[in-house]
Design a protein around this motif. Structure first.
Motif, PDB file in Angstrom:
ATOM      1  N   MET A 219       0.824  -1.186   0.000  1.00  0.00           N
ATOM      2  CA  MET A 219       0.000   0.000   0.000  1.00  0.00           C
ATOM      3  C   MET A 219       0.877   1.261   0.000  1.00  0.00           C
ATOM      4  O   MET A 219       0.671   2.154  -0.786  1.00  0.00           O
ATOM      5  CB  MET A 219      -0.931  -0.031   1.207  1.00  0.00           C
ATOM      6  CG  MET A 219      -1.707   1.235   1.445  1.00  0.00           C
ATOM      7  SD  MET A 219      -2.875   1.691   0.176  1.00  0.00           S
ATOM      8  CE  MET A 219      -4.136   0.513   0.453  1.00  0.00           C
ATOM      9  N   ARG A 220       1.850   1.306   0.890  1.00  0.00           N
ATOM     10  CA  ARG A 220       2.705   2.490   0.979  1.00  0.00           C
ATOM     11  C   ARG A 220       3.460   2.713  -0.324  1.00  0.00           C
ATOM     12  O   ARG A 220       3.524   3.837  -0.812  1.00  0.00           O
ATOM     13  CB  ARG A 220       3.689   2.349   2.135  1.00  0.00           C
ATOM     14  CG  ARG A 220       4.565   3.588   2.296  1.00  0.00           C
ATOM     15  CD  ARG A 220       5.641   3.405   3.304  1.00  0.00           C
ATOM     16  NE  ARG A 220       5.115   3.569   4.643  1.00  0.00           N
ATOM     17  CZ  ARG A 220       5.865   3.554   5.722  1.00  0.00           C
ATOM     18  NH1 ARG A 220       7.152   3.355   5.643  1.00  0.00           N
ATOM     19  NH2 ARG A 220       5.339   3.709   6.899  1.00  0.00           N
ATOM     20  N   LYS A 221       3.999   1.646  -0.903  1.00  0.00           N
ATOM     21  CA  LYS A 221       4.747   1.785  -2.158  1.00  0.00           C
ATOM     22  C   LYS A 221       3.873   2.342  -3.263  1.00  0.00           C
ATOM     23  O   LYS A 221       4.310   3.171  -4.057  1.00  0.00           O
ATOM     24  CB  LYS A 221       5.341   0.440  -2.577  1.00  0.00           C
ATOM     25  CG  LYS A 221       6.491  -0.004  -1.717  1.00  0.00           C
ATOM     26  CD  LYS A 221       7.019  -1.348  -2.170  1.00  0.00           C
ATOM     27  CE  LYS A 221       8.112  -1.832  -1.243  1.00  0.00           C
ATOM     28  NZ  LYS A 221       8.621  -3.143  -1.626  1.00  0.00           N
ATOM     29  N   SER A 222       2.641   1.899  -3.319  1.00  0.00           N
ATOM     30  CA  SER A 222       1.696   2.374  -4.323  1.00  0.00           C
ATOM     31  C   SER A 222       1.407   3.865  -4.145  1.00  0.00           C
ATOM     32  O   SER A 222       1.354   4.625  -5.120  1.00  0.00           O
ATOM     33  CB  SER A 222       0.407   1.567  -4.229  1.00  0.00           C
ATOM     34  OG  SER A 222      -0.619   2.159  -4.958  1.00  0.00           O
TER      35      SER A 222
ATOM     36  N   ALA B  48      -4.080   2.664   8.192  1.00  0.00           N
ATOM     37  CA  ALA B  48      -3.040   2.401   9.188  1.00  0.00           C
ATOM     38  C   ALA B  48      -1.847   1.681   8.568  1.00  0.00           C
ATOM     39  O   ALA B  48      -0.698   1.967   8.892  1.00  0.00           O
ATOM     40  CB  ALA B  48      -3.613   1.591  10.345  1.00  0.00           C
ATOM     41  N   ALA B  49      -2.104   0.762   7.648  1.00  0.00           N
ATOM     42  CA  ALA B  49      -1.017   0.033   6.988  1.00  0.00           C
ATOM     43  C   ALA B  49      -0.164   0.969   6.153  1.00  0.00           C
ATOM     44  O   ALA B  49       1.060   0.830   6.095  1.00  0.00           O
ATOM     45  CB  ALA B  49      -1.582  -1.092   6.123  1.00  0.00           C
TER      46      ALA B  49
ATOM     47  N   ILE C 250       0.435   4.067   6.759  1.00  0.00           N
ATOM     48  CA  ILE C 250       1.245   4.855   7.688  1.00  0.00           C
ATOM     49  C   ILE C 250       2.319   3.988   8.339  1.00  0.00           C
ATOM     50  O   ILE C 250       3.480   4.372   8.431  1.00  0.00           O
ATOM     51  CB  ILE C 250       0.356   5.493   8.777  1.00  0.00           C
ATOM     52  CG1 ILE C 250      -0.714   6.393   8.173  1.00  0.00           C
ATOM     53  CG2 ILE C 250       1.188   6.231   9.809  1.00  0.00           C
ATOM     54  CD1 ILE C 250      -0.187   7.551   7.383  1.00  0.00           C
ATOM     55  N   ALA C 251       1.926   2.806   8.795  1.00  0.00           N
ATOM     56  CA  ALA C 251       2.852   1.936   9.527  1.00  0.00           C
ATOM     57  C   ALA C 251       3.832   1.205   8.615  1.00  0.00           C
ATOM     58  O   ALA C 251       4.893   0.778   9.058  1.00  0.00           O
ATOM     59  CB  ALA C 251       2.069   0.912  10.345  1.00  0.00           C
ATOM     60  N   GLY C 252       3.463   1.027   7.371  1.00  0.00           N
ATOM     61  CA  GLY C 252       4.340   0.309   6.456  1.00  0.00           C
ATOM     62  C   GLY C 252       4.177  -1.194   6.512  1.00  0.00           C
ATOM     63  O   GLY C 252       5.036  -1.934   6.042  1.00  0.00           O
ATOM     64  N   GLY C 253       3.094  -1.675   7.085  1.00  0.00           N
ATOM     65  CA  GLY C 253       2.843  -3.106   7.180  1.00  0.00           C
ATOM     66  C   GLY C 253       1.442  -3.349   7.692  1.00  0.00           C
ATOM     67  O   GLY C 253       0.694  -2.413   7.955  1.00  0.00           O
TER      68      GLY C 253
ATOM     69  N   ARG D 226      -7.911  -0.785  15.937  1.00  0.00           N
ATOM     70  CA  ARG D 226      -7.224  -0.695  17.239  1.00  0.00           C
ATOM     71  C   ARG D 226      -6.160   0.392  17.232  1.00  0.00           C
ATOM     72  O   ARG D 226      -5.845   0.964  18.272  1.00  0.00           O
ATOM     73  CB  ARG D 226      -6.582  -2.028  17.604  1.00  0.00           C
ATOM     74  CG  ARG D 226      -7.598  -3.054  18.050  1.00  0.00           C
ATOM     75  CD  ARG D 226      -6.914  -4.262  18.601  1.00  0.00           C
ATOM     76  NE  ARG D 226      -6.299  -4.986  17.494  1.00  0.00           N
ATOM     77  CZ  ARG D 226      -6.287  -6.285  17.352  1.00  0.00           C
ATOM     78  NH1 ARG D 226      -6.819  -7.039  18.272  1.00  0.00           N
ATOM     79  NH2 ARG D 226      -5.741  -6.846  16.320  1.00  0.00           N
ATOM     80  N   GLU D 227      -5.552   0.674  16.067  1.00  0.00           N
ATOM     81  CA  GLU D 227      -4.431   1.616  16.004  1.00  0.00           C
ATOM     82  C   GLU D 227      -4.859   3.083  15.974  1.00  0.00           C
ATOM     83  O   GLU D 227      -4.210   3.919  16.582  1.00  0.00           O
ATOM     84  CB  GLU D 227      -3.565   1.328  14.776  1.00  0.00           C
ATOM     85  CG  GLU D 227      -2.883  -0.025  14.819  1.00  0.00           C
ATOM     86  CD  GLU D 227      -1.938  -0.181  15.988  1.00  0.00           C
ATOM     87  OE1 GLU D 227      -1.235   0.784  16.346  1.00  0.00           O
ATOM     88  OE2 GLU D 227      -1.902  -1.275  16.570  1.00  0.00           O
TER      89      GLU D 227
END
Length: 65
Positions: free
Chosen positions: A1-4, A35-36, A38-41, A47-48
């Motif tokens: 997601m982050r890479k995209s 959240a993924a 932002i977190a990178g995973g 919950r986050e």
């Protein structure tokens, strides 16, 4: 997601080189996708993400009472 998001220019590394900034608005279809990004995973966005110390699950269960 982050890479995209980085490839599309919506997310870019800031001058700190350890943090990312959104350069444009982006609609995520779930709190976990957001959240993924932002977190990178993989993380559980319900919950986050927190607001005033409560996560989305807690806020939702309070609204149902």
């Amino acid at each position: 997601m982050r890479k995209s998001l980085i490839a599309s220019g919506v997310l870019e590394e800031n001058s700190n080189k350890k943090l990312y900034e959104f350069t444009d608005d982006y609609i995520f279809y779930s709190p976990s996708y957001a959240a993924a990004a932002i977190a990178g995973g993989s993380v559980n966005g319900r919950r986050e993400w927190k607001y005033k110390g409560k996560n989305l699950n807690e806020m939702e269960s309070e609204d149902l009472k």
